[in-house]
Each structure stands twice: as structure tokens, then as C-alpha cells.
Design a protein around this motif. Sequence first.
Motif, PDB file in Angstrom:
ATOM      1  N   SER A   1      40.528  55.440  38.348  1.00  0.00           N
ATOM      2  CA  SER A   1      40.433  54.429  36.853  1.00  0.00           C
ATOM      3  C   SER A   1      41.640  53.355  36.858  1.00  0.00           C
ATOM      4  O   SER A   1      41.311  52.310  36.360  1.00  0.00           O
ATOM      5  N   CYS A   2      42.676  53.528  37.762  1.00  0.00           N
ATOM      6  CA  CYS A   2      43.769  52.404  37.832  1.00  0.00           C
ATOM      7  C   CYS A   2      43.327  51.681  39.058  1.00  0.00           C
ATOM      8  O   CYS A   2      44.068  50.494  39.497  1.00  0.00           O
ATOM      9  N   HIS A   3      42.176  51.874  39.998  1.00  0.00           N
ATOM     10  CA  HIS A   3      41.949  51.070  41.002  1.00  0.00           C
ATOM     11  C   HIS A   3      40.428  50.904  41.061  1.00  0.00           C
ATOM     12  O   HIS A   3      39.983  51.369  42.079  1.00  0.00           O
ATOM     13  N   GLU A   4      39.920  50.486  40.026  1.00  0.00           N
ATOM     14  CA  GLU A   4      38.587  50.123  40.144  1.00  0.00           C
ATOM     15  C   GLU A   4      38.358  48.943  40.776  1.00  0.00           C
ATOM     16  O   GLU A   4      39.225  47.901  40.852  1.00  0.00           O
ATOM     17  N   GLY A   5      37.009  48.882  41.247  1.00  0.00           N
ATOM     18  CA  GLY A   5      36.509  47.442  42.086  1.00  0.00           C
ATOM     19  C   GLY A   5      37.283  47.560  43.171  1.00  0.00           C
ATOM     20  O   GLY A   5      37.291  48.435  44.102  1.00  0.00           O
ATOM     21  N   LEU A   6      37.454  46.442  43.608  1.00  0.00           N
ATOM     22  CA  LEU A   6      38.130  46.042  45.045  1.00  0.00           C
ATOM     23  C   LEU A   6      39.491  45.635  44.919  1.00  0.00           C
ATOM     24  O   LEU A   6      39.789  44.730  44.034  1.00  0.00           O
ATOM     25  N   PRO A   7      40.448  45.483  45.791  1.00  0.00           N
ATOM     26  CA  PRO A   7      41.745  44.833  45.793  1.00  0.00           C
ATOM     27  C   PRO A   7      41.358  43.198  45.820  1.00  0.00           C
ATOM     28  O   PRO A   7      40.615  42.869  46.383  1.00  0.00           O
ATOM     29  N   ARG A   8      42.628  42.733  45.268  1.00  0.00           N
ATOM     30  CA  ARG A   8      42.514  41.095  45.319  1.00  0.00           C
ATOM     31  C   ARG A   8      43.100  40.674  46.640  1.00  0.00           C
ATOM     32  O   ARG A   8      43.973  41.244  47.371  1.00  0.00           O
ATOM     33  N   THR A   9      42.407  39.623  47.019  1.00  0.00           N
ATOM     34  CA  THR A   9      42.733  39.019  48.342  1.00  0.00           C
ATOM     35  C   THR A   9      43.784  37.495  48.240  1.00  0.00           C
ATOM     36  O   THR A   9      43.712  37.140  46.935  1.00  0.00           O
ATOM     37  N   PHE A  10      44.457  37.218  49.130  1.00  0.00           N
ATOM     38  CA  PHE A  10      45.352  36.202  48.912  1.00  0.00           C
ATOM     39  C   PHE A  10      45.403  35.300  49.970  1.00  0.00           C
ATOM     40  O   PHE A  10      44.781  35.611  50.898  1.00  0.00           O
ATOM     41  N   THR A  11      45.691  33.994  49.827  1.00  0.00           N
ATOM     42  CA  THR A  11      45.872  32.965  50.694  1.00  0.00           C
ATOM     43  C   THR A  11      47.109  32.569  50.938  1.00  0.00           C
ATOM     44  O   THR A  11      47.943  32.911  50.231  1.00  0.00           O
TER      45      THR A  11
END
Length: 619
Positions: free
Chosen positions: A399-409
Motif C-alpha cells: 500500500s506504501c509502494h503502489e505503482g512504479l518507482p520514480r526515475t531521475f535524470t
Amino acid sequence: MIQNTLEILYTIRKDMTRKSKFKYWSSMIHKLKGKSPGKCLTESKDDDIASVCKPLAAMLCLDEGIRMFKRENSGKSGGMMDVDDEKDMGVVSRIKKLALALMAEASSRESRAWLKNKVPEFERLEAAMKEKERKERKDYAEKQAKERGRSNQNPDGKLFLEPEHAIIRPTDGLTGPEKVAHRVLWRALGLDDKSLPKLEATSDIKRDSKKKPTDFSCVYAEDKALKQAKRFFSSDMTNCNVRTVCAVLTFAQALEDFDWSTYGMPDDQPPLVSLTSLLESQDPSLDLWHLFDFIHQRMKTAKISKLVKSICPGVPVSLVQTALFVQGAWAHTSKTRTGGLPSLGDPRAAVEHVAQLLRQRVYEAKVQTALWQQKIVNDRLKKSSRRGRLVIEQKEFESCHEGLPRTFTVKDMDLLLKITRIRHEKDQKTLGKEKVLDENLDSKKSLAKPLKDKKDAKTGKKDKKDSKTEKKQMDVYAPVCGYIPPQILMTGLLKHRCCWVSCPDYLKCFATKRDLIHGTRVGLFRHISKLFHPERKYVQGLHKVSIAAFRRHRNSKTNFVREVAEYYVKTLMEKSGSGKGRTGYSFGEASIAENGLKARAREHAGLLHDEFMRSGAAI
């Protein structure tokens, strides 16, 4: 025929009375005169009774054997057990014990041959039954494998054992004849499971298994037992059966009771000495018709029923017949007859005791089966309870890790440095103390060169103790308290930091000392380990595969989503937790799970494509 019998007796007697053999046969007669003649009829080295014919021949061919049937004050015209004087009761008691012991031993040895003759038929039935059970387990295993969405890797189905498949039979561990004896006696005595004590609570199973034979019912079906006994005694399986014992005892009693003064023999002379004199006589006028007729009249009345009535007055003949069969079938091996068979003075008690032993054997098998089945249930409960706890924890973490992790540049680096520094200071204030990196970790040399295991000076091998100690010192799973600058990977993710925006530990550094030395990411994967077990909710390496797919299908979102979704579904359907080759969907239909995965895979693939287009990754 009687003359031929007497001549054979004369020849055997000549051989037995030879100096080299007389001691052996004389000691056998001495044992038979004891209080328990049944104990000296075994096949041990001390007794050496390979056949019941040996004690019968000794009784019939030696003077001491015939003398056991001598009655001083009673008439010689009656039967074997007919007495007119109380002084002859001891003779009757001795003959009764001896007759019962010989009949029991003959019946036991005949039972052994009879049971061995039935072993092939029993083995065919048992093989058919086992094949049927094996087929049922195989069908069950295939059904379970189909539900789990994989091929059956165990043709016999042993890994898919259910509690009802775990059965221990009473005949397990017995030889072929012993199995046949158990089955025959169980049916002959009319026993069933209803007469056994019931197994109550599972906690009392171990206590109930310590029951004695006297704790079980002694009731049996007399009609069924007698019917099987008659069927058994109608078949001659050995050359020395109960009828042979009856005939020899009657013949010996006839020789003792005959009036040898008819042929001018002294009354105090042993009967066999008188018989030897008559057979060695050269007088042509000697007529042995009186002797032959007397023996013939006695042998005409030689019946087992008459012998049993005289031995056990007041006891039904059918009961003694049943006891001989039941005891013989139960103790048909030489091992079970060690020390001799119990006396059949009380035949009903002997049959009831065997019925109790049979019930005890079946009951103990049921107890072992219940314990085995209980163990299977308990193991499953432990596994299911542990799995249930892990599933709940996984749902809370998910529930605290829904979807996908954010990516960075690289453009986000300045902002990341500022945010992570603020996050680090906040964490340090929460802990209430400031910690800095060790000097070894600040050194580029220590970061570049991993620690090596020490070697023993003598053997040149690695010192296991030192290796374990260093490994424990290096493998500190608590994150390093010093500030670690963020490091962006080629996939757009951060190396040691959680990138799920909804996570309370978003952008927190989970690097350990071991991670900094060896370049691993153990600390981060320990943080997100609940996404992989007990069911796999995240695909490791998804971003790396997606980057490669994005480079090929940058302008075709459909092809990108299809390729990434196929990898996504294939990985989750084949792996579960940290193991390989096991499906994570053990419960429920695999097809339904696969359909749900496909929808989620397409959704995540679409999000990844949009994220890459936004950030301009993989350019």
C-alpha cells in the motif's frame, strides 16, 4: 498293515537304542516328562525338534516313552484318559499336557505351510490395491499440478500428500505369511473396527497408544472361527498333523494296554521288549492275530474328537479345534514359538487372547496413522499461518509502494542533493546523535579493494573463523549513518535510496558498509524484500529491460507495451519469492492470475513509456 507298522517300529527302535544315539533320544523323553512339555518342542539348538515326528517316534519306540502311558491300578480296556484310581491321575495329567502340546505344535507347523501356500494370492491382491492407490495419488497430483499452472513433476504424487492419503496398515513391516495370518484371523474371528476404542482428542493420541492387550475386547465370532478351522484341518499340508498325533498316541496306549501274558511274556517286562521278542522269534507256530486285532480295534476308535473329550472333559470339541487353528496361525513362526506355545488347558482364553492381540495391532496402526495425519495438518497450519502473516505484511507494505518507482535524470541532481541532505539531517535529529563515516570508508583505497580473508600460515587455507568474523563486521545491515550523496543509475533509479514516492522512507539511504565496499545494494533490497515474498509483486530488472525496449520502440508505444508486458507476465508466473521454477499463485486458478497480471503489466508498461518520454531517458 499293522504287521508292517510293527516291523517299521522294530527297525527304528533298533537304530534309536544304539549307543551313539540313545542318549539324544533318552534326553528328549526326559524333557517331555517335564511340567511344560511344550517348551521343549522348539527348533532351537537345545531342543532340535525339526519335526513333530521326532518326539512321536521317541515316545513310540523307546521303553521310557511307552512307560509314560502306564497306569498301575486302572483297567486296560478303557480309553487313554479312563482311570479308576486317584493314583493314576498324575499319569492322566501328564498325558493331557503332552497331547495338547504336541497337537498345538503340529497345528502351528502345519499353519506355517498353509499360510505360505496362500502368500502368492495375497501378494497379487496387495499389489492390485497398491497400484490402485498409486493411480489415485497420481491423478490427484496431476489435478493439483494443473491448478498450480505447471506440469506434474512428481508422477507418484508423493509431494502432494493429503492427510487422507497417509495410512499406516497393521501389516506394514510383517512378512508375507504374517500378513496372510493377520488377514485370515481378522476375518475368521469376525473382528471389525467398531470393536476398537475410539480415538478422542488429538492431544490424547499418544497416551492412547500405550494400551495393553487386556484393554481391548475379547469377543469373537465362534461360528466363523469354527468354519475356518474346519476348512484348515481338512487340508493336509504336512506329514505330521493333528490326526497323526492322535493316531500315534492311541497306538502307544494300545501297546501299553495289551496283555502280553497271552504270548507268555512277563507282566513286568516293558511292552516294546516283549514286542521285540515276538518279532525276533523263529517259532513258525506263533500267531500274532490277538495283538493285531487288539491294535486294530483301538485304532478304529482313534478320533480327534474322542481324544479331545478325554483330554478336556466338559470342554466342547469345536472350541479346542478353534483354539488349535487360531493359536497355530498366530504363532506359526519359530520366532513367535520361542519358549514354547502357551498351554491350551483353557482353549477359550487362548482364542480371546489372540483376538485382543489382533485388535491391539490394528489400534496401534490407527494411532500411528492419526499421528502422521495430524503432523501433516499441523505442518500445513504452520505453513499457512506463516504465509498468511507474510501476505498481510506484504499488503501493508504494498500500500506504501503502489505503482512504479520514480526515475531521475542528471537535471534532477541539484535538487536531489538538496533534498537528500535535508532528509539526512532530519533523520539524524530524530536519532538524537550524529554519526560520521569511518575513516576506512572515506579512503578510496578501502572502497576500491574489498577485504580479503586471512590465510593460515601453515596450511595456506582461509581461516574460517576469521572469515566469518570479518564477514559479520562487513555485513552490517543497519544503514550507514553518514551522508551518502545520491547516485543515479542508467535506469533512472537511485542506487541506495527508495524511489517510491508514497513510501515513508522516500529518498532515504539504505546503504550498508558492505554495500559501499563491494558495490552491492543489499540494504535497499532488504527494504523492498516484501515486494518479492510470499508473492512476487515487482519484477527485478524491469527498468533495465524497459530501457532496452524503449530504445527499439521509442515511437511505437504499442510494441513497447507488448514486449515489456510479456517479460513482466513471464517473470511473475515463473518465479515466487527468492525461489525459481515455482509459481507464486499456489491458491486459485493459474489462468485467472495470469489474466490479472496481464492487465497490470500493460498498465505498468504504459506508465514506464510515458515516464521515459517525459524524462527523455535512454537517449
